[in-house]
Design a protein around this motif. Structure first.
Motif, PDB file in Angstrom:
ATOM      1  N   MET A 287       0.833  -1.199   0.000  1.00 41.60           N
ATOM      2  CA  MET A 287       0.000   0.000   0.000  1.00 41.60           C
ATOM      3  C   MET A 287       0.867   1.248   0.000  1.00 41.60           C
ATOM      4  SD  MET A 287      -3.183  -1.064   2.505  1.00 41.60           S
ATOM      5  CE  MET A 287      -2.164  -1.730   3.829  1.00 41.60           C
ATOM      6  N   GLU A 288       0.426   2.275  -0.703  1.00 40.67           N
ATOM      7  CA  GLU A 288       1.314   3.389  -1.011  1.00 40.67           C
ATOM      8  C   GLU A 288       1.699   4.245   0.185  1.00 40.67           C
ATOM      9  OE1 GLU A 288      -0.469   6.103  -3.782  1.00 40.67           O
ATOM     10  OE2 GLU A 288      -2.462   5.781  -2.960  1.00 40.67           O
ATOM     11  N   LEU A 289       0.937   4.209   1.271  1.00 39.00           N
ATOM     12  CA  LEU A 289       1.263   5.041   2.429  1.00 39.00           C
ATOM     13  C   LEU A 289       1.750   4.223   3.618  1.00 39.00           C
ATOM     14  CD1 LEU A 289      -1.638   7.667   2.338  1.00 39.00           C
ATOM     15  CD2 LEU A 289       0.662   7.827   1.330  1.00 39.00           C
ATOM     16  N   THR A 290       2.123   2.979   3.380  1.00 39.46           N
ATOM     17  CA  THR A 290       2.645   2.141   4.457  1.00 39.46           C
ATOM     18  C   THR A 290       3.881   2.785   5.081  1.00 39.46           C
ATOM     19  OG1 THR A 290       1.812   0.115   3.442  1.00 39.46           O
ATOM     20  CG2 THR A 290       3.616  -0.118   5.023  1.00 39.46           C
ATOM     21  N   GLY A 291       3.909   2.817   6.404  1.00 43.09           N
ATOM     22  CA  GLY A 291       5.031   3.418   7.115  1.00 43.09           C
ATOM     23  C   GLY A 291       4.874   4.900   7.383  1.00 43.09           C
ATOM     24  N   LYS A 292       3.786   5.495   6.881  1.00 38.08           N
ATOM     25  CA  LYS A 292       3.536   6.917   7.065  1.00 38.08           C
ATOM     26  C   LYS A 292       2.547   7.138   8.206  1.00 38.08           C
ATOM     27  CE  LYS A 292       5.804   8.101   3.266  1.00 38.08           C
ATOM     28  NZ  LYS A 292       7.089   8.852   3.302  1.00 38.08           N
ATOM     29  N   THR A 293       2.696   8.261   8.876  1.00 38.22           N
ATOM     30  CA  THR A 293       1.728   8.691   9.878  1.00 38.22           C
ATOM     31  C   THR A 293       1.027   9.937   9.377  1.00 38.22           C
ATOM     32  OG1 THR A 293       2.992   7.792  11.733  1.00 38.22           O
ATOM     33  CG2 THR A 293       1.395   9.515  12.246  1.00 38.22           C
ATOM     34  N   ALA A 294      -0.295   9.928   9.417  1.00 35.24           N
ATOM     35  CA  ALA A 294      -1.096  11.061   8.950  1.00 35.24           C
ATOM     36  C   ALA A 294      -1.911  11.620  10.098  1.00 35.24           C
ATOM     37  CB  ALA A 294      -2.018  10.630   7.813  1.00 35.24           C
ATOM     38  N   LEU A 295      -1.930  12.923  10.233  1.00 36.53           N
ATOM     39  CA  LEU A 295      -2.788  13.609  11.190  1.00 36.53           C
ATOM     40  C   LEU A 295      -3.837  14.374  10.408  1.00 36.53           C
ATOM     41  CD1 LEU A 295      -3.701  14.867  13.867  1.00 36.53           C
ATOM     42  CD2 LEU A 295      -1.780  16.474  13.684  1.00 36.53           C
ATOM     43  N   VAL A 296      -5.103  14.088  10.679  1.00 38.39           N
ATOM     44  CA  VAL A 296      -6.209  14.753   9.997  1.00 38.39           C
ATOM     45  C   VAL A 296      -7.016  15.508  11.041  1.00 38.39           C
ATOM     46  CG1 VAL A 296      -8.188  14.508   8.467  1.00 38.39           C
ATOM     47  CG2 VAL A 296      -6.296  12.857   8.332  1.00 38.39           C
ATOM     48  N   THR A 297      -7.027  16.825  10.964  1.00 35.40           N
ATOM     49  CA  THR A 297      -7.809  17.597  11.922  1.00 35.40           C
ATOM     50  C   THR A 297      -9.275  17.628  11.487  1.00 35.40           C
ATOM     51  OG1 THR A 297      -7.482  19.755  10.833  1.00 35.40           O
ATOM     52  CG2 THR A 297      -5.790  19.035  12.398  1.00 35.40           C
ATOM     53  N   GLY A 298     -10.152  17.754  12.466  1.00 33.30           N
ATOM     54  CA  GLY A 298     -11.571  17.768  12.147  1.00 33.30           C
ATOM     55  C   GLY A 298     -12.019  16.491  11.479  1.00 33.30           C
ATOM     56  N   SER A 299     -11.509  15.361  11.955  1.00 31.08           N
ATOM     57  CA  SER A 299     -11.772  14.088  11.258  1.00 31.08           C
ATOM     58  C   SER A 299     -12.759  13.206  11.999  1.00 31.08           C
ATOM     59  CB  SER A 299     -10.460  13.332  11.022  1.00 31.08           C
ATOM     60  OG  SER A 299      -9.688  13.241  12.208  1.00 31.08           O
ATOM     61  N   THR A 300     -13.639  13.819  12.770  1.00 29.28           N
ATOM     62  CA  THR A 300     -14.674  13.049  13.454  1.00 29.28           C
ATOM     63  C   THR A 300     -15.951  12.949  12.624  1.00 29.28           C
ATOM     64  OG1 THR A 300     -15.487  15.011  14.628  1.00 29.28           O
ATOM     65  CG2 THR A 300     -13.781  13.696  15.723  1.00 29.28           C
ATOM     66  N   ALA A 301     -16.001  13.644  11.483  1.00 29.10           N
ATOM     67  CA  ALA A 301     -17.182  13.598  10.617  1.00 29.10           C
ATOM     68  C   ALA A 301     -16.814  14.171   9.258  1.00 29.10           C
ATOM     69  CB  ALA A 301     -18.343  14.398  11.233  1.00 29.10           C
ATOM     70  N   GLY A 302     -17.729  14.018   8.305  1.00 26.16           N
ATOM     71  CA  GLY A 302     -17.621  14.693   7.017  1.00 26.16           C
ATOM     72  C   GLY A 302     -16.379  14.356   6.221  1.00 26.16           C
ATOM     73  N   ILE A 303     -15.842  15.381   5.557  1.00 25.01           N
ATOM     74  CA  ILE A 303     -14.672  15.205   4.694  1.00 25.01           C
ATOM     75  C   ILE A 303     -13.487  14.659   5.481  1.00 25.01           C
ATOM     76  CG2 ILE A 303     -12.953  16.440   3.306  1.00 25.01           C
ATOM     77  CD1 ILE A 303     -15.253  18.360   2.488  1.00 25.01           C
ATOM     78  N   GLY A 304     -13.277  15.173   6.687  1.00 21.55           N
ATOM     79  CA  GLY A 304     -12.138  14.733   7.485  1.00 21.55           C
ATOM     80  C   GLY A 304     -12.192  13.260   7.826  1.00 21.55           C
ATOM     81  N   ALA A 305     -13.373  12.773   8.217  1.00 21.21           N
ATOM     82  CA  ALA A 305     -13.511  11.358   8.549  1.00 21.21           C
ATOM     83  C   ALA A 305     -13.280  10.478   7.325  1.00 21.21           C
ATOM     84  CB  ALA A 305     -14.900  11.093   9.141  1.00 21.21           C
ATOM     85  N   GLU A 306     -13.805  10.895   6.178  1.00 19.89           N
ATOM     86  CA  GLU A 306     -13.587  10.127   4.948  1.00 19.89           C
ATOM     87  C   GLU A 306     -12.117  10.124   4.559  1.00 19.89           C
ATOM     88  OE1 GLU A 306     -15.431   8.168   3.209  1.00 19.89           O
ATOM     89  OE2 GLU A 306     -17.299   8.503   4.274  1.00 19.89           O
ATOM     90  N   ALA A 307     -11.451  11.276   4.720  1.00 17.34           N
ATOM     91  CA  ALA A 307     -10.024  11.341   4.412  1.00 17.34           C
ATOM     92  C   ALA A 307      -9.233  10.420   5.336  1.00 17.34           C
ATOM     93  CB  ALA A 307      -9.520  12.776   4.532  1.00 17.34           C
ATOM     94  N   ALA A 308      -9.591  10.404   6.614  1.00 17.67           N
ATOM     95  CA  ALA A 308      -8.901   9.526   7.563  1.00 17.67           C
ATOM     96  C   ALA A 308      -9.045   8.068   7.155  1.00 17.67           C
ATOM     97  CB  ALA A 308      -9.461   9.751   8.968  1.00 17.67           C
ATOM     98  N   ARG A 309     -10.257   7.678   6.743  1.00 19.90           N
ATOM     99  CA  ARG A 309     -10.482   6.282   6.337  1.00 19.90           C
ATOM    100  C   ARG A 309      -9.687   5.930   5.082  1.00 19.90           C
ATOM    101  NH1 ARG A 309     -15.695   7.026   9.002  1.00 19.90           N
ATOM    102  NH2 ARG A 309     -16.558   8.276   7.318  1.00 19.90           N
ATOM    103  N   LEU A 310      -9.658   6.832   4.112  1.00 20.54           N
ATOM    104  CA  LEU A 310      -8.934   6.545   2.873  1.00 20.54           C
ATOM    105  C   LEU A 310      -7.427   6.480   3.109  1.00 20.54           C
ATOM    106  CD1 LEU A 310     -10.782   8.658   0.141  1.00 20.54           C
ATOM    107  CD2 LEU A 310     -10.820   6.193   0.452  1.00 20.54           C
ATOM    108  N   LEU A 311      -6.903   7.384   3.914  1.00 20.11           N
ATOM    109  CA  LEU A 311      -5.464   7.369   4.213  1.00 20.11           C
ATOM    110  C   LEU A 311      -5.086   6.079   4.935  1.00 20.11           C
ATOM    111  CD1 LEU A 311      -5.164  11.087   5.341  1.00 20.11           C
ATOM    112  CD2 LEU A 311      -4.014  10.104   3.359  1.00 20.11           C
ATOM    113  N   ALA A 312      -5.947   5.647   5.857  1.00 22.96           N
ATOM    114  CA  ALA A 312      -5.677   4.394   6.566  1.00 22.96           C
ATOM    115  C   ALA A 312      -5.752   3.206   5.618  1.00 22.96           C
ATOM    116  CB  ALA A 312      -6.671   4.225   7.717  1.00 22.96           C
ATOM    117  N   ALA A 313      -6.721   3.219   4.719  1.00 22.59           N
ATOM    118  CA  ALA A 313      -6.847   2.121   3.753  1.00 22.59           C
ATOM    119  C   ALA A 313      -5.641   2.045   2.836  1.00 22.59           C
ATOM    120  CB  ALA A 313      -8.122   2.295   2.931  1.00 22.59           C
ATOM    121  N   ALA A 314      -4.957   3.190   2.647  1.00 20.93           N
ATOM    122  CA  ALA A 314      -3.755   3.218   1.817  1.00 20.93           C
ATOM    123  C   ALA A 314      -2.501   2.856   2.603  1.00 20.93           C
ATOM    124  CB  ALA A 314      -3.588   4.599   1.185  1.00 20.93           C
ATOM    125  N   GLY A 315      -2.673   2.532   3.900  1.00 20.58           N
ATOM    126  CA  GLY A 315      -1.555   2.029   4.680  1.00 20.58           C
ATOM    127  C   GLY A 315      -1.038   2.942   5.766  1.00 20.58           C
TER     128      GLY A 315
END
Length: 244
Positions: free
Chosen positions: A1-29
């Motif tokens: 997965m392309e983001l394996t080994g990376k740490t991502a911080l997503v602010t405002g990620s308890t709902a909406g765009i932020g939550a979806e971004a958090a899920r996609l980044l996690a799915a990418a590793g």
């Protein structure tokens, strides 16, 4: 997965765009730090990540409080991807705008991403890589009655994107913005109502609202090495609203 080994911080990620971004980044590793003020919704976002086999953790933070902001930066550790998504979305005509809410919008939409970036960028620079993605809005380019303060803060964030790219990118840290059009989020629906949001959606070339997932896909792209030659850019994810 392309983001394996990376740490991502997503602010405002308890709902909406932020939550979806958090899920996609996690799915990418990526290991994703979910951040927001609502612990229950934050836990739900983390649960949705771990249920799909991803890695995530929640850190509560009020980004308008600089002490809380710096505690978040310290607790997050080495961050490779920062998504400055958290924002408030008030509406008021200029002639009735009160000073208290004016200051609150600036604190959430400008001061918070500014000082969170200032806290985390040095680590990215030292490691020689990183990606910062700011979330703006089409209202930064299109005049919309009642959104004077909100749109001004987002225009300022787009300006910061260009400045930060000039400052950080020679060290290997890319900085870009996604500027969504009207998107079906709780924040938008609470501010505009279903009918109002639908009316704005109809002004786009595609004639509809975006889903949070559609905007999150652009965030994932900008965060990944697929966007390795993009920095200082603002990507209009607005169904052509600012193009024609």
């Amino acid at each position: 997965m392309e983001l394996t080994g990376k740490t991502a911080l997503v602010t405002g990620s308890t709902a909406g765009i932020g939550a979806e971004a958090a899920r996609l980044l996690a799915a990418a590793g990526a290991e994703v730090v979910v951040s927001g003020r609502n612990a229950e919704r934050g836990a739900a976002t983390v649960r949705s990540i771990t249920d799909e086999g991803g890695r995530g953790r929640f850190l509560a933070a009020d980004l308008t409080d600089l002490d809380s902001l710096h505690q978040l930066a310290a607790a997050a550790g080495e961050v490779d991807i920062l998504v400055n998504n958290a924002a408030v979305f008030p509406g008021a005509p200029t002639v009735t705008q009160d000073v208290e809410s004016f200051d609150a919008v600036l604190a959430a939409n400008i001061r918070a991403p500014y000082f969170l970036t200032a806290a985390l960028a040095p680590g990215m620079i030292a490691r020689g890589s990183g990606s910062i993605v700011n979330v703006s809005t089409m209202a930064a380019k299109v005049g919309m009655p009642g959104l004077s303060v909100y749109s001004a803060t987002k225009a300022a964030l787009e300006s910061l994107t260009r400045t930060w790219a000039a400052e950080f990118s020679p060290a290997g840290v890319r900085v870009n913005t996604v500027a969504p059009g009207p998107t079906r989020t709780d924040m938008v629906l609470a501010a505009m109502g279903e009918e109002g949001a639908q009316q704005i959606g109809k002004t786009t070339l595609l004639g509809r609202l975006a889903t949070p997932r559609e905007i999150a896909e652009v965030i994932l792209f900008l965060a990944s090495d697929r966007a390795a030659y993009l920095t200082g850019a603002t990507i209009a994810a607005d169904a052509g609203r600012t193009a024609a």
